[in-house]
Design an enzyme around this catalytic site. Structure first.
Site, short mmCIF file in Angstrom:
data_model
loop_
_atom_site.label_atom_id
_atom_site.label_comp_id
_atom_site.label_asym_id
_atom_site.label_seq_id
_atom_site.Cartn_x
_atom_site.Cartn_y
_atom_site.Cartn_z
N LYS A 170 0.71 -1.27 0.03
CA LYS A 170 -0.12 -0.07 0.06
C LYS A 170 0.84 1.15 0.14
CE LYS A 170 -1.55 2.89 2.96
NZ LYS A 170 -1.78 3.95 2.14
N GLU A 245 9.96 1.84 10.32
CA GLU A 245 10.92 3.17 10.42
C GLU A 245 10.16 4.40 10.32
OE1 GLU A 245 12.67 6.24 8.95
OE2 GLU A 245 12.60 5.25 7.11
N CYS A 279 13.08 11.70 6.99
CA CYS A 279 12.77 11.36 8.60
C CYS A 279 14.16 11.54 9.20
CB CYS A 279 12.52 9.72 8.43
SG CYS A 279 13.22 8.73 7.58
N GLU A 379 8.87 16.78 15.51
CA GLU A 379 9.31 16.56 14.20
C GLU A 379 8.37 17.58 13.42
OE1 GLU A 379 10.30 13.05 11.39
OE2 GLU A 379 8.38 12.84 12.32
#
Length: 483
Positions: A170, A245, A279, A379
């Site tokens: 997906k 992750e 990331c 973040e």
């Protein structure tokens, strides 16, 4: 507007079980590009049946058969790499040159690295009196993000194929085109039907159905920590393996003996790459407090050289962020940084000068940031850098580790030995010294809330393997690897 209304299931393009779609927006222009079908639990069920059936055959293929498949995929992919780069640029707003040379080509690197690992990997060994086998884990559900869309697909699919697993992918609904191209490439390369299946859809529907499905043996997820927690919670009921992750708030430590011009430039260039949407981006620059003004001046000078503009315009260094939601989030965090008292030295709120539409962010740098400020803790996932002052090396390490994340860390010093010593004390899965890049054969992944499991190279392959011990199987001669 182009319609992309089918999924790849059991080796064929199929209509979704129920008609539902969304429109993909070009972030550079805010114009609609195409309509994409959205899947449901019924589509997941169809794909799982196909993958489960294919696993009976594909798990028993030889090393040579899987090597041949990977080699075919690489050859076909290379012929479409430019087309893939174009699609990535359109979908996520990456400058065209970067999309072609870094984004699209990174997938070739992961495929080629996996092929080399598979050539010599030992799937069977003798430990004492036992034979120890490494076998494919089964059917894998893969959920990939939009920020490095083809890289993340390749670094999951390649090792799963090498291991002998079957899979359902997906991709992100914001970057579906390159995933559809990847399905076409695998089909042309001769991947047997049912081994690779693709369903476009939303996380709360398709992602949730995959995470909960009792006949999916493993979930490999890349995305936000928030979504990763939801995936793991849903997967826990069927005790499947979950490899993740997730997010990051990576520190970039410049020690007092470093070349400050080089080190600060490297940090700014890395956080601004891909519009800050990586990331492991170094969003916290930790420097000697006594040199804050010097660092701020260098950073401002580097940022002034960045051209923000249309991804296909000549000389563009930074395109837009991926969508309106991301733009709004970043604007809110820039506003919070200003309210909390950080010193804004460049950038700020609103669109860059001369740009009237699109999801463009002004490259923004804050100085005099303290560790309790929101921009030092959350973040941001955009081109926003927070410069934090440290009293000494010990304090810099303390600040670096003062985060729930642990994906990456960066260290700059005139001495590589000193940089290595500091790097060993950072609680993160990937450490970059003196501006070095990570070899794709090395493991990639995070500590703490940045995830678990590892991708890339041998470690990536082993994420898709189960370990079986067999007692009484050892004869006078050691067994030979069968796969």
């Amino acid at each position: 507007m182009v319609n992309r209304m089918q999924f790849y299931i059991d080796g064929a393009w199929m209509n979704p079980a129920a008609p539902k779609s969304m429109r993909t927006i070009n972030p550079a222009t805010t114009e609609e590009m195409y309509e994409v079908a959205l899947g449901s639990k019924a589509d997941v069920d169809r794909a799982v049946i196909a993958a489960r059936r294919a696993f009976e055959y594909f798990s028993q293929t030889t090393r040579e058969q899987r090597l041949s498949l990977l080699a075919n995929i690489i050859d076909i992919y290379k012929g479409r790499a430019k087309e893939i780069g174009d699609a990535i640029s359109d979908e996520i707003g990456a400058p065209l040159e970067m999309a072609e040379q870094m984004q699209a080509n990174s997938a070739i690197g992961h495929l080629a690295t996996t092929l080399e690992v598979l050539k010599n990997y030992s799937f069977e060994e003798r430990i004492g009196s036992a034979a120890v086998l490494r076998e494919p884990i089964g059917v894998v559900g893969m959920i990939t993000p939009w920020n490095w869309p083809m890289s993340q697909i390749a670094c999951k699919v390649a090792p799963a194929l090498a291991a002998g697993c079957t899979m359902i992918l997906k991709p992100s609904e914001f970057a579906p085109t390159c995933a559809l191209m990847f399905a076409e490439i695998l089909h042309e390369a001769g991947v047997p039907k049912g081994v690779f299946n693709l369903i476009n859809g939303l996380g709360p529907e398709v992602g949730a159905a995959m995470s909960e499905h009792p006949d999916i043996d493993m979930i490999s997820f890349t995305g936000s920590t928030r979504a990763g927690i939801d995936v793991a919670s849903r997967a826990a009921h069927t005790v499947k393996r979950v490899s993740q992750e997730l997010g990051g708030k990576s520190p970039y430590i410049i020690l007092d003996d470093a070349d400050f011009d080089k080190a600060v430039s490297g940090c700014v260039e890395t956080i601004f790459l891909n519009s800050g949407q990586s990331c492991d981006a170094p969003s916290r620059l930790i420097v000697p407090k006594s040199r804050m003004a010097e660092v701020a001046g260098i950073a401002k000078s580097v940022a002034a050289g960045y051209k923000v503009g249309h991804p296909r315009a000549a000389g563009t260094h930074m395109g837009p962020v991926v969508n309106r939601g991301q733009w709004d989030k970043i604007q809110g965090l820039i506003q919070k940084g200003m309210e909390d008292g950080a010193t804004i030295i460049t950038g700020g709120l609103g669109l860059p000068k001369g740009i009237e539409k699109g999801f463009y962010i002004r490259p923004t740098i804050f100085a005099n940031v303290t560790t309790e400020m929101t921009i030092a803790r959350e973040e941001i996932f955009g081109p926003v850098l927070a410069i934090i002052g440290a009293m000494d090396e010990h304090d810099a390490i303390r600040i670096a580790n003062d985060t729930p994340y642990g994906l990456a860390g960066y260290v700059f010093s005139s001495s590589t030995d000193r940089a290595r010593s500091v790097g060993r004390l950072i609680r993160a899965g990937n450490i970059y010294l003196q501006g070095a890049s990570l070899d794709r054969a090395a493991p990639f992944g995070g500590y703490k809330q940045s995830g678990n499991g590892r991708e890339w190279g041998r470690f990536g392959l082993e994420d898709y393997l189960e370990v079986k011990s067999i007692a009484g199987a050892i004869s006078a001669e050691s067994p030979s690897p069968k796969r």
